[in-house]
Design a protein around this motif. Structure first.
Motif, PDB file in Angstrom:
ATOM      1  N   VAL A  92       0.868  -1.177   0.000  1.00 17.07           N
ATOM      2  CA  VAL A  92       0.000   0.000   0.000  1.00 17.07           C
ATOM      3  C   VAL A  92       0.902   1.224   0.000  1.00 17.07           C
ATOM      4  N   CYS A 150      -8.463  -4.928   0.165  1.00 18.86           N
ATOM      5  CA  CYS A 150      -7.729  -3.673  -0.054  1.00 18.86           C
ATOM      6  C   CYS A 150      -8.704  -2.518  -0.238  1.00 18.86           C
ATOM      7  N   ALA A 191      -6.499  -0.206   2.274  1.00 18.27           N
ATOM      8  CA  ALA A 191      -6.001   1.016   1.637  1.00 18.27           C
ATOM      9  C   ALA A 191      -7.090   2.082   1.660  1.00 18.27           C
ATOM     10  N   GLU A 205      -4.296   6.540  -1.335  1.00 20.03           N
ATOM     11  CA  GLU A 205      -3.365   5.420  -1.450  1.00 20.03           C
ATOM     12  C   GLU A 205      -3.675   4.537  -2.666  1.00 20.03           C
ATOM     13  N   PHE A 254      -2.777   0.472  -4.161  1.00 21.83           N
ATOM     14  CA  PHE A 254      -2.326  -0.823  -3.653  1.00 21.83           C
ATOM     15  C   PHE A 254      -2.044  -1.751  -4.823  1.00 21.83           C
TER      16      PHE A 254
END
Lengths: 82, 82
Positions: free
Chosen positions: B8, B63, B68, B73, B75
């Motif tokens: 991440v 995720c 994330a 962010e 990932f």
């Protein structure tokens, strides 16, 4: 110029409360197949110069001296020219 | 059983104060060739089962939903059988 990708992980015997918390969160979301979560750090370090051996020695030194806690953490890294 | 390795990272446009602090620390230690440091998270997730596609879909969902923050962010992950 090199890009170092550094992975800092807790040693296997060290308890990981952050990982346990994420594991509980994933179970709460219904991901029951998840057995274990371990959380570490991932660093991308850009280093100028074109001497690969010098860059390798520098990154190993950085990990030893600042980036990882040798009591509880392991590190590994890769270096790629850019 | 699969091992998912999840990375991440902050999106490129997002400021990384933790990375800037580490960059300053490395310069203080004499590593003047370091130009940039970006810090992210690295997770190792063990998942039971033997359906690779199901495991991939599960990790992508984890995720998106928990691991994330999609605002700041990115990932990526790899999956390997164990």
């Amino acid at each position: 110029m090199f890009l170092a990708r550094v992975y800092v992980t807790l040693k296997p015997a060290v308890n990981d409360p952050q990982g346990l918390t994420v594991l509980g969160g994933l179970h709460s979301l219904g991901y029951d197949a998840v057995d274990d979560v371990r959380i570490g750090k991932y660093l991308e370090i850009r280093i100028s110069g074109d001497d690969l051996e010098a860059a390798e020695a520098a990154v190993a030194g950085m990990c030893d001296r600042l980036l990882a806690n040798p009591v509880i953490e392991d590190f590994r890294f890769t270096l790629e020219p850019q």
